[in-house]
Design an enzyme around this catalytic site. Structure first.
Site, mmCIF file in Angstrom:
data_model
loop_
_atom_site.group_PDB
_atom_site.id
_atom_site.type_symbol
_atom_site.label_atom_id
_atom_site.label_comp_id
_atom_site.label_asym_id
_atom_site.label_seq_id
_atom_site.Cartn_x
_atom_site.Cartn_y
_atom_site.Cartn_z
ATOM 1 N N SER A 117 0.853 -1.265 0.019
ATOM 2 C CA SER A 117 -0.090 -0.050 -0.095
ATOM 3 C C SER A 117 0.867 1.212 -0.124
ATOM 4 O O SER A 117 0.253 2.351 -0.424
ATOM 5 C CB SER A 117 -0.936 -0.006 1.234
ATOM 6 N N HIS A 134 -5.307 -2.997 -2.869
ATOM 7 C CA HIS A 134 -5.088 -2.374 -3.891
ATOM 8 C C HIS A 134 -5.205 -2.683 -5.263
ATOM 9 O O HIS A 134 -4.757 -2.077 -6.203
ATOM 10 C CB HIS A 134 -4.018 -1.355 -3.669
ATOM 11 N N LYS A 165 -11.637 1.068 -1.694
ATOM 12 C CA LYS A 165 -10.662 1.810 -2.711
ATOM 13 C C LYS A 165 -11.198 1.862 -4.172
ATOM 14 O O LYS A 165 -12.104 2.558 -4.319
ATOM 15 C CB LYS A 165 -9.434 1.129 -2.450
HETATM 16 C C1 LIG Z 1 -6.892 0.188 3.257
HETATM 17 C C2 LIG Z 1 -6.481 -1.218 3.620
HETATM 18 C C3 LIG Z 1 -7.031 -1.988 4.425
HETATM 19 C C4 LIG Z 1 -8.194 -1.779 5.463
HETATM 20 O O1 LIG Z 1 -9.277 -1.736 4.808
HETATM 21 P P1 LIG Z 1 -10.465 -0.548 5.240
HETATM 22 O O2 LIG Z 1 -11.760 -1.202 4.469
HETATM 23 O O3 LIG Z 1 -10.112 0.893 5.081
HETATM 24 O O4 LIG Z 1 -10.528 -0.949 6.720
HETATM 25 C C5 LIG Z 1 -6.507 -3.450 4.480
HETATM 26 N N1 LIG Z 1 -5.196 -3.753 3.899
HETATM 27 C C6 LIG Z 1 -4.656 -2.945 2.984
HETATM 28 C C7 LIG Z 1 -3.913 -3.628 2.485
HETATM 29 C C8 LIG Z 1 -5.323 -1.625 3.021
HETATM 30 O O5 LIG Z 1 -4.732 -0.804 2.028
#
Ligand SMILES: *Cc1c(COP(=O)(O)O)cnc(C)c1O
Length: 392
Positions: free
Chosen positions: A176, A204, A236
């Site tokens: 990320s 992502h 995302k």
């Molecule tokens: C954003 C993210 C999460 C968390 O997801 P949310 O739905 O925002 O709680 C988990 N793992 C990764 C790799 C992320 O980038």
């Protein structure tokens, strides 16, 4: 004196690590108003531009009219509604897995999957650059916890040789903060040779990666044998909210029986599931978003190289500019902002010490002209920064 909050906060400030929340006064999109200022933003994870898409909004509105607002209870009591169930079936079809289970956030999906699968007497091995939620999950599980060198199958193999009990190997699909891809073919082969399971959190990768947006497993063509536990998040590229775990029927039943972050929480609003069903349809069907995004990524990388910026080994919409020093990263972010461009500086402890960076993220909603504006501003701000504070 107990609870001396002021001195903790002051120390945080002194280290240039103090965090503040920018106030967004518009919907997500390239052009935003933040703290009263009009800015061109390159920092959201809305990679396909679906967070404010009219069809997704209409699906949410229709969903609320049909199903009301609140989920009302946990899934096991009376909060599992038809839209949740339909979304799970659509996500199973999308990922090519027998079943999928819906969660309210990715953080909770990760806590649930890891803690339901391993505990005392087991082992959990994680990439050292994994997302915080995966690291927290590993620690909470009570299993023997060990971190291997980033993306290094040899380092993983050494730890696997010392692992005990059921062994879970956990990695981000797309990292990320760096944007690089997990070397899944090598990691999965290494795990399989030692009877360990692989769990991939592709928060992502779903959307931007893979021929139909199926993420890193589609990119590498890896099925359920290679990756038995597949996690995706919906906040995302899907542009909505929530997360899912996809895998076998037995895995889903195990999560439903044993995963406390699944059992002891209210289901997400059903209308959000309606919106996600629409976003999933657009994500799978409208390839032009991925194609445009890939052109923007290639153009950004060429332009940044010409300026002399240090990029990372990333083929994804996450394109960090490595700066190193936290104060310098903050200054570059501030210079860009004075030109009307918003890019966040990411500092320790989110990234390792000495690797502060500007996390540029691109979206299919950005135009070619907006990207050129980013590159021009970066060129000016980078040379200004070099004059002000030449690199040691
Ligand atoms: C954003 C993210 C999460 C968390 O997801 P949310 O739905 O925002 O709680 C988990 N793992 C990764 C790799 C992320 O980038």
């Amino acid at each position: 004196m107990p609870f001396d909050l002021q001195s903790r906060l002051a120390a945080r400030r002194a280290e240039h690590l103090y965090r503040q929340r920018p106030l967004l006064e518009t919907p997500q999109g390239p052009e935003v108003v933040v703290d009263g200022e009009r800015l061109l933003a390159f920092c959201s994870n809305d990679y396909l531009g679906l967070a404010n898409h009219p069809e997704v909004i209409a699906a949410l509105r229709r969903g609320a009219e049909r199903w009301g607002v609140g989920g009302g209870a946990s899934h096991l009591v009376i909060g599992h509604l038809t839209p949740h169930h339909e979304l799970e079936e659509a996500l199973a079809d999308f990922t090519g897995r027998p079943r999928a289970l819906l969660f309210s956030t990715g953080y909770m999906a990760n806590l649930a999957a890891v803690t339901a699968l391993v505990g005392q007497g087991d082992s959990v091995l994680e990439d050292r650059l994994n997302h915080a939620s995966l690291l927290d999950a590993g620690l909470l599980s009570g299993a023997r916890f060990s971190r291997y060198l980033h993306n290094d199958a040899m380092s993983l193999a050494k730890r696997l040789d010392r692992a005990v009990g059921n062994t879970l190997v956990v990695t981000d699909g797309v990292f990320s903060m760096d944007g690089d891809l997990a070397d899944l073919p090598a990691l999965c082969a290494t795990a399989k040779a030692r009877d360990a399971w692989v769990m991939v959190d592709d928060a992502h990768g779903f959307g931007p990666l893979g021929a139909s947006g199926g993420g890193i497993v589609e990119h590498f063509g890896l099925g359920i044998d290679a990756v038995p536990v597949l996690v995706g998040t919906l906040g995302k590229a899907f542009g909505t909210a929530g997360a899912f775990v996809a895998g076998s029927d037995a895995l889903m039943e195990t999560l439903i029986q044993f995963a406390r972050p699944y059992i002891y929480t209210t289901s997400q609003p059903p209308a959000v599931a309606c919106a996600t069903l629409k976003a999933l349809e657009l994500l799978r069907r409208e390839h032009w978003r991925r194609e445009h995004l890939n052109r923007l990524i290639a153009r950004f990388r060429r332009g940044a190289e010409e300026i002399g910026l240090t990029l990372m080994d990333s083929p994804t919409p996450i394109q960090p500019i490595l700066v190193g020093d936290s104060a310098r990263a903050l200054r570059l972010s501030a210079l860009l902002r004075s030109k009307g461009i918003l890019v966040g500086a990411i500092r320790p402890p989110t990234v390792p010490a000495g690797s502060a960076r500007l996390r540029v993220t691109l979206s299919a909603a950005h135009t070619d002209a907006q990207l050129e504006r980013l590159l021009e501003s970066l060129a000016e701000c980078w040379s200004r920064l070099s004059e002000e504070a030449p690199h040691a």
